[in-house]
Write an enzyme that holds these catalytic residues in place. Structure first.
Site, mmCIF file in Angstrom:
data_model
loop_
_atom_site.group_PDB
_atom_site.id
_atom_site.type_symbol
_atom_site.label_atom_id
_atom_site.label_comp_id
_atom_site.label_asym_id
_atom_site.label_seq_id
_atom_site.Cartn_x
_atom_site.Cartn_y
_atom_site.Cartn_z
ATOM 1 N N THR A 125 -1.304 -6.945 7.950
ATOM 2 C CA THR A 125 -1.950 -8.211 7.565
ATOM 3 C C THR A 125 -0.987 -9.093 6.784
ATOM 4 O O THR A 125 -0.095 -8.594 6.084
ATOM 5 C CB THR A 125 -3.142 -7.981 6.614
ATOM 6 N N ASP A 126 -1.193 -10.404 6.871
ATOM 7 C CA ASP A 126 -0.649 -11.259 5.832
ATOM 8 C C ASP A 126 -1.349 -10.826 4.539
ATOM 9 O O ASP A 126 -2.418 -10.207 4.572
ATOM 10 C CB ASP A 126 -0.900 -12.734 6.151
ATOM 11 N N TRP A 127 -0.736 -11.148 3.396
ATOM 12 C CA TRP A 127 -1.244 -10.606 2.132
ATOM 13 C C TRP A 127 -2.651 -11.140 1.843
ATOM 14 O O TRP A 127 -2.857 -12.326 1.663
ATOM 15 C CB TRP A 127 -0.251 -10.921 1.006
#
Ligand SMILES: *[C@@H]1O[C@H](CO)[C@@H](O)[C@H](O)[C@H]1NC(C)=O
Ligand SMILES: *[C@@H]1O[C@H](CO)[C@@H](O)[C@H](O)[C@H]1NC(C)=O
Ligand SMILES: *[C@@H]1O[C@H](CO)[C@@H](O)[C@H](O)[C@H]1NC(C)=O
Ligand SMILES: *[C@@H]1O[C@H](CO)[C@@H](O)[C@H](O)[C@H]1NC(C)=O
Ligand SMILES: *[C@@H]1O[C@H](CO)[C@@H](O)[C@H](O)[C@H]1NC(C)=O
Ligand SMILES: *[C@@H]1O[C@H](CO)[C@@H](O)[C@H](O)[C@H]1NC(C)=O
Ligand SMILES: *[C@@H]1O[C@H](CO)[C@@H](O)[C@H](O)[C@H]1NC(C)=O
Ligand SMILES: *[C@@H]1O[C@H](CO)[C@@H](O)[C@H](O)[C@H]1NC(C)=O
Ligand SMILES: *[C@@H]1O[C@H](CO)[C@@H](O)[C@H](O)[C@H]1NC(C)=O
Ligand SMILES: *[C@@H]1O[C@H](CO)[C@@H](O)[C@H](O)[C@H]1NC(C)=O
Ligand SMILES: *[C@@H]1O[C@H](CO)[C@@H](O)[C@H](O)[C@H]1NC(C)=O
Ligand SMILES: *[C@@H]1O[C@H](CO)[C@@H](O)[C@H](O)[C@H]1NC(C)=O
Length: 766
Positions: A286-288
């Site tokens: 995931t993106d953060w």
């Protein structure tokens, strides 16, 4: 459960995001279709050159306890400066993994270099340089104990002219972006560091990129990029395909939704396009903070979450026990992660994850030097080649040992320390009140020093016996009438987190005009984190030369002075279109905003299809100020001898049943045609030219970039530029056949020095 019902059901769907719901659709599909469900998640199978990595990973996974398996899927914020960390399993000698920002250099630490940013590399149009830069990025991340570099960026890719992160990516064209991403991935991974190509997919604006509360306390979901199948393949998936073909061992899913389903839980995107069609063997992270679904996301093809997930952890074990998730999915998630580790032999390349990444680089910590003087040549060359000379009346440049030079503008000097120097000029646009060398946000990097334009001009003045005059703070400086030339330095800032309010700012434009109104020989240098318009002053007769200097990294001044004084010949070309007026970008100027009754479900409809940037300008017969691919040199080039040869392939379908390898059906990359052209240096100095090939594919835009080669040529010498056209280059995505298909009919072939200067034409057909 397939949620397509009423608004209340949709809100409910969100609330139970960790349930077994498949794609968790978060609005009515009132415009585009839903995202089609694609289950189950395909397991990595070791295709291509991944088979030995998979054997080792499977063996490793077979020795893990359930708790160890779960811990590998769920990254944490560790006691180091890594953006995220996978915990060690010391019983099996696995030291863990460090994932760190970003694609333009290691961020937030010491003893590293600030490299030229993505847009700067895009402006170089130099594949080999992208490869070398990637390799040295790899050496620095590796030295710092980083297993995965969070880059390169191939999305955004310039759909929205003002988008805040366009500068992190290479260009507004999928072919150019994909070609440079391919080289970057290969370079980084040649040093044993994972390239995590991002942001998958349709992450074309910052506005509404994450959910947030509105005035009524309701949650406004992330913007939904609504993209039809053909546009997705031809425009947005294209550069990701190149990255997967290059072996990219990780892909980062994005903050936005696609067709109303969050990118990190969209089974069509992850299970379907990425893991089935493109044969991706690595892991999706995931993106953060981009995780919105729990088990739904796992089933949709998400492999690793960052950081500190509240939705996975032991819930994965519960889900397997209660039958909402297969144990084989968990095994596949971590087999993919560990396969990346074996694929790049990280037991030997990264023995101590995070070793050079202190939490606070000002507090006492171990010294880990990642810089090496062997990088300097490429560091400098990357900084040089992203400068684009767009105006040079009567050979004003290069400068020839001037006696008196005047230097103006806030961008000429600075200490690189002052984020508080960001100025919003009456909301028209932001500039940084000092030298701009990188954009803002997680894509920013850490300079070892900052060589400003003023510093480098002083070194040159010492050599030449030139007198300098300067005033960096006044908008209307006093000008010595004896100045041989006046240099004005301005910039255009952009950052992750917000989109730019416009493409030029009044403060800087007035400064430039004030200088030019008095100084007969004015030279403008713009450090621009994205498109910067020049229409307010470009026709001023006193403005003799203009350079888009983009974002060179820490070596700002030296490379610029080399160009200003002709020690090197500028060779950059615009990787985007500069319009005469903001309004020329039409609906592609600004991000989509939430509106109407669905304000809590912002929609961005990509109805323009592939007609983005120059394709939009061509399609709407709008004359740009400076076209895509444009850039001047101190010499001149002539194009001749266009030759086209085509294999005798029929336009009918290709072996669609071929074994899929990373990148997809390998026949997509068969060379079906070759184009070559002779380029002659007809001027008096050595120079580099980017020969460009555009194709008019039947049933497509009038012209699309399908080849480029940067050739280096001595005066009066010639070089041959050769372009290989693959099946994919020559095809359109057929939504019925679900294949790339060659087209029956005549293809137009154009070759020249920009998208609007194409002196040689020919045709080919199948
Ligand atoms: C999005 O919806 C469009 C229109 O129905 C469809 O063509 C496309 O395949 C969908 N894409 C995804 C990723 O769901
Ligand atoms: C499991 O999910 C629940 C919400 O459904 C959450 O509160 C909890 O923290 C999760 N457990 C773990 C270990 O992440
Ligand atoms: C199964 O377990 C998961 C994770 O705790 C939970 O989210 C889900 O609601 C459970 N489903 C059933 C049918 O018990
Ligand atoms: C610097 O790079 C060179 C060439 O790759 C290498 O031989 C040398 O060992 C490196 N020096 C350090 C201190 O890492
Ligand atoms: C360039 O030089 C020519 C010939 O000397 C002159 O006529 C013309 O005005 C100059 N152009 C500019 C923009 O200075
Ligand atoms: C920019 O910085 C200079 C000092 O370098 C200062 O004099 C000036 O006021 C600043 N401009 C703005 C708009 O803050
Ligand atoms: C740009 O377009 C707007 C609206 O079409 C117009 O008002 C403005 O004058 C134009 N600006 C320039 C510099 O041409
Ligand atoms: C312009 O774009 C539209 C789709 O938006 C397309 O139907 C049309 O054929 C294009 N025209 C040209 C001249 O390319
Ligand atoms: C440039 O090439 C063309 C052939 O494409 C030739 O006719 C022309 O004479 C050349 N011009 C120069 C200046 O060499
Ligand atoms: C295709 O071309 C090759 C030579 O380039 C020739 O040997 C072959 O017979 C041709 N095949 C067809 C089907 O025309
Ligand atoms: C693909 O199909 C063709 C004919 O339908 C067959 O001869 C070939 O063996 C198939 N290839 C694979 C890899 O299945
Ligand atoms: C084109 O293909 C040929 C043969 O496969 C190869 O030797 C050459 O390097 C390729 N050229 C480019 C520019 O990729």
């Amino acid at each position: 459960m397939w949620v397509t019902g009423s608004k209340s059901a949709l809100l409910l769907g969100l609330a139970c995001s960790s349930a077994v719901a498949q794609d968790v659709i978060t609005t009515d599909s009132y415009f585009y279709g839903d995202s089609p469900p694609v289950y189950p998640s395909p397991s990595g199978n070791g295709a291509g050159d991944w088979s030995s990595a998979y054997q080792k990973a499977e063996d490793f996974v077979s020795q893990l306890t359930q708790e160890e398996k779960v811990s590998l899927t769920t990254g944490v914020t560790a006691n180091n400066g890594c953006s995220g960390h996978i915990q060690a399993i010391s019983r099996l000698d696995f030291p863990g993994m460090c994932l760190a920002d970003a694609g333009n250099g290691v961020r937030g630490t010491d003893y590293v270099n600030s490299w030229a940013s993505g847009v700067h590399v895009g402006a170089s149009w130099n594949r080999d340089l992208a490869l070398q830069r990637g390799k040295y990025l790899g050496t620095e991340f590796r030295a710092k104990g980083v297993n995965a570099m969070l880059g390169p960026v191939v999305g955004p890719t310039g759909r929205v002219a003002t988008s805040g992160r366009n500068w992190e990516g290479f260009s507004s064209d999928p072919y150019l972006t994909g070609a440079l991403a391919f080289q970057t991935v290969q370079g980084v991974q040649s040093e044993g560091v994972v390239a995590c190509t991002k942001h998958y997919i349709g992450n074309e604006q910052e506005t509404n990129r994450n959910p947030k509360a509105n005035d009524q306390g309701q949650t406004v979901e992330s913007v939904s990029s609504n993209i039809d199948d053909k546009t997705l393949h031809e425009q947005y998936l294209w550069p990701f395909q190149d990255a997967v073909l290059a072996g990219s061992a990780s892909i980062m899913c994005a903050y936005n939704r696609v067709n109303n389903s969050y990118s990190c839980q969209n089974s069509k995107l992850l299970n379907g396009l990425l893991k089935t069609e493109l044969g991706f063997q690595g892991y999706v992270v995931t993106d953060w903070g981009a995780q919105h679904g729990g088990i739904a996301a796992a089933n949709a093809g998400l492999d690793v979450v960052m950081p500190d997930s509240s939705l996975w952890g032991s819930n994965l074990t519960d889900a397997i026990a209660n039958g909402t998730m297969e144990a084989s999915r968990l095994d596949d998630m971590i087999t993919r992660l560990m396969a990346s580790w074996y694929y790049l032999d990280q037991a030997s390349t990264i023995p101590s994850p995070g070793v050079g990444m202190p939490v606070d680089s000002r507090a006492p910590h171990q010294t880990v030097v990642a810089r090496n003087s062997s990088e300097n040549l490429i560091l400098l060359q990357a900084a040089i080649e992203g400068h684009v000379l767009v105006k040079n009346e009567n050979n004003t440049l290069p400068l020839k040992a001037p006696k008196l030079l005047s230097i103006f503008g806030y961008d000429a000097n600075g200490d690189g320390q002052s984020s508080e120097q960001l100025i919003f000029d009456a909301s028209t646009v932001a500039y940084l009140n000092e030298t701009l060398y990188v954009g803002g946000g997680s894509g920013a990097n850490s300079p070892a020093y900052l060589d400003t334009p003023f510093a480098a001009m002083q070194r040159q003045a010492y050599k030449d016996g030139t007198s300098l005059l300067w005033d960096f703070s006044s908008q209307n400086p006093t000008i010595n009438a004896n100045s041989d030339a006046c240099l004005v330095f301005v910039n255009a800032y952009a950052s992750e987190g917000w989109d730019r309010p416009g493409l030029s700012d009044d403060y800087s434009d007035t400064l430039i005009t004030n200088v030019a109104n008095t100084c007969k020989n004015t030279i403008v240098v713009i450090h621009n984190a994205g498109i910067r318009l020049v229409g307010n002053w470009i026709d001023n007769d006193n403005i003799k030369a203009v350079i888009f200097a983009h974002l060179p990294g820490q070596d700002v001044g030296g490379p610029l002075v080399d160009i200003l004084y002709g020690k090197v010949n500028p060779s950059g070309k615009l990787p985007y279109t500069v319009a005469k007026n903001e309004s020329d970008y039409g609906s592609l100027l600004s991000p989509s905003q939430p509106e109407g009754q669905f304000a809590i479900f912002p929609q961005s409809d990509f109805t323009e299809g592939v007609y983005v940037d120059y394709k939009y300008f061509d399609n709407n017969t709008i004359t740009p100020q400076y076209p895509f691919g444009y850039g001047l040199s101190y010499t001149t080039f002539n194009y001749s001898d266009l030759s086209v040869s085509t294999s005798n392939e029929s336009y009918s379908a290709y072996p669609a049943n071929a074994t899929i390898v990373p990148g997809g059906n390998p026949h997509l990359f068969d060379n079906l045609a070759t184009v070559s052209v002779t380029v002659q240096n007809t001027g008096s100095v050595y120079g580099q030219e980017v020969a460009q090939l555009y194709l008019g594919i039947p049933n497509g835009p009038v012209r699309q970039l399908r080849g480029f080669e940067k050739v280096s040529i001595d005066p009066s010498q010639t070089k041959t530029a050769q372009f290989n056209l693959t099946r994919r280059d020559l095809s359109v995505w057929d939504t019925t056949a679900q294949q790339w298909l060659l087209q029956e009919g005549t293809y137009n072939v154009y070759v020249g020095s920009s998208s609007r200067d194409l002196p040689l034409t020919s045709t080919l057909s199948f």
